[in-house]
Write a protein that holds these residues in place. Structure first.
Motif, PDB file in Angstrom:
ATOM      1  N   ASP A 211       0.823  -1.210   0.000  1.00  0.00           N
ATOM      2  CA  ASP A 211       0.000   0.000   0.000  1.00  0.00           C
ATOM      3  C   ASP A 211       0.859   1.263   0.000  1.00  0.00           C
ATOM      4  N   ILE A 212       1.916   1.253   0.763  1.00  0.00           N
ATOM      5  CA  ILE A 212       2.811   2.415   0.828  1.00  0.00           C
ATOM      6  C   ILE A 212       3.556   2.577  -0.491  1.00  0.00           C
ATOM      7  N   LEU A 213       4.006   1.459  -1.056  1.00  0.00           N
ATOM      8  CA  LEU A 213       4.698   1.520  -2.343  1.00  0.00           C
ATOM      9  C   LEU A 213       3.788   2.105  -3.421  1.00  0.00           C
ATOM     10  N   SER A 214       2.549   1.672  -3.440  1.00  0.00           N
ATOM     11  CA  SER A 214       1.598   2.160  -4.442  1.00  0.00           C
ATOM     12  C   SER A 214       1.434   3.674  -4.350  1.00  0.00           C
ATOM     13  N   LYS A 215       1.334   4.198  -3.133  1.00  0.00           N
ATOM     14  CA  LYS A 215       1.158   5.637  -2.946  1.00  0.00           C
ATOM     15  C   LYS A 215       2.394   6.411  -3.388  1.00  0.00           C
ATOM     16  N   LYS A 216       3.570   5.816  -3.217  1.00  0.00           N
ATOM     17  CA  LYS A 216       4.801   6.490  -3.628  1.00  0.00           C
ATOM     18  C   LYS A 216       4.990   6.454  -5.144  1.00  0.00           C
ATOM     19  N   LEU A 217       4.491   5.412  -5.771  1.00  0.00           N
ATOM     20  CA  LEU A 217       4.687   5.251  -7.211  1.00  0.00           C
ATOM     21  C   LEU A 217       3.783   6.152  -8.034  1.00  0.00           C
TER      22      LEU A 217
END
Length: 299
Positions: A211-217
């Motif tokens: 979830d955090i990776l998705s928001k950063k991408l």
């Protein structure tokens, strides 16, 4: 470590889509299957990342075949279906100085040739693309290939690395695809965001939570579409191996029969060995001879 996943998402205004891919378990499986050293395994890992990501943006294609060549030094082959079922191999010329340097951890690759073949579902139609890039990075070479072989603006970022704690491979990547009605301002914002991102390795090591990776991408609010769990699956079989013999020139079949030995064939993708007995080879030869004879009589 998280299980492998291929996550599909779009921005809430549906101007572009993205696919986020974690493939660490699968590439480690491929490394062990082919008994590869880490440096060769990393090349195969990057190609598997690219192949699964490319297959994920094809709406009407059944599968994609990807071949990456560095002259006569090495060849990497992958095949991936729209269900994220993939397989791959790397073949190296052991006498090549480039391969020897790769094994030592030195990347002196002068260029990469990429050929992709996309087969449509329930059709025999093939779409093919071919590019030659004076680059030593599979990520950069694949982006070159995307820019010349795909109609919509598409960009990918991938990283493969060896985990310092357990020595196993890690693989993570993302692909972005602009949709037809994207405003120029949104397109520019997306491109600037992609350019500002660190490597996928660095991003993943900061926090591997999906979830955090998705928001950063992604620079905008997003919504999930679906997710898949990629698998290493080989579609080879005794029947498919024997079908290869049917396509050989008659002279080659005749030479095989003269040796009076069973034919051993190996699948590049999964290393499985197949034996085709002389009786079967003779049957194929006789069947081909009858067909050729009948064709000659008709003419």
């Amino acid at each position: 470590m998280f299980q492998d996943y291929l996550f599909f998402g779009v921005d809430t205004k549906v101007y572009y889509s993205y696919r986020m891919l974690h493939l660490s378990h699968l590439v480690e499986e491929a490394k062990n299957l082919h008994i590869l050293n880490n440096n060769r395994a990393l090349l195969l890992s990057d190609t598997l990342l690219g192949s699964v990501l490319l297959s994920s943006i094809l709406d009407y294609e059944e599968r994609i075949n990807l071949r990456i060549h560095c002259g006569s030094d090495f060849t990497i082959g992958t095949e991936t279906s729209f269900l994220a079922e993939t397989r791959g191999y790397i073949e190296c010329n052991e006498e090549s100085e480039i391969v020897k340097q790769i094994d030592l951890g030195n990347n002196i690759i002068p260029e990469l040739q990429i050929r992709s073949m996309r087969s449509q579902r329930k059709k025999s139609t093939l779409s093919e693309g071919h590019t030659v890039s004076k680059l030593n990075s599979i990520e950069q070479a694949l982006n070159d290939h995307l820019s010349s072989s795909y109609q919509m603006n598409t960009y990918l970022k991938i990283s493969s690395w060896v985990n310092e704690n357990d020595g196993k491979l890690n693989a993570f990547g993302v692909i972005y695809q602009e949709l037809p009605d994207i405003p120029e301002s949104v397109s520019e914002k997306l491109k600037n965001h992609i350019a500002s991102l660190p490597s996928m390795k660095d991003l993943y090591l900061l926090n591997s939570d999906a979830d955090i990776l998705s928001k950063k991408l992604i620079p905008d609010e997003t919504k999930a579409v679906k997710s898949l769990n990629p698998k290493f699956v080989c579609s080879c079989s005794q029947e498919r191996v024997e079908s290869v013999l049917v396509t050989l020139p008659m002279e080659d079949l005749s030479d095989i029969i003269k040796k009076s030995e069973d034919l051993e064939m190996k699948c590049h993708y999964c290393n499985r060995n197949y034996i085709v007995g002389m009786n079967k080879i003779s049957q194929i030869y006789a069947s081909r001879s009858n067909v050729n004879s009948e064709s000659s009589e008709m003419n």
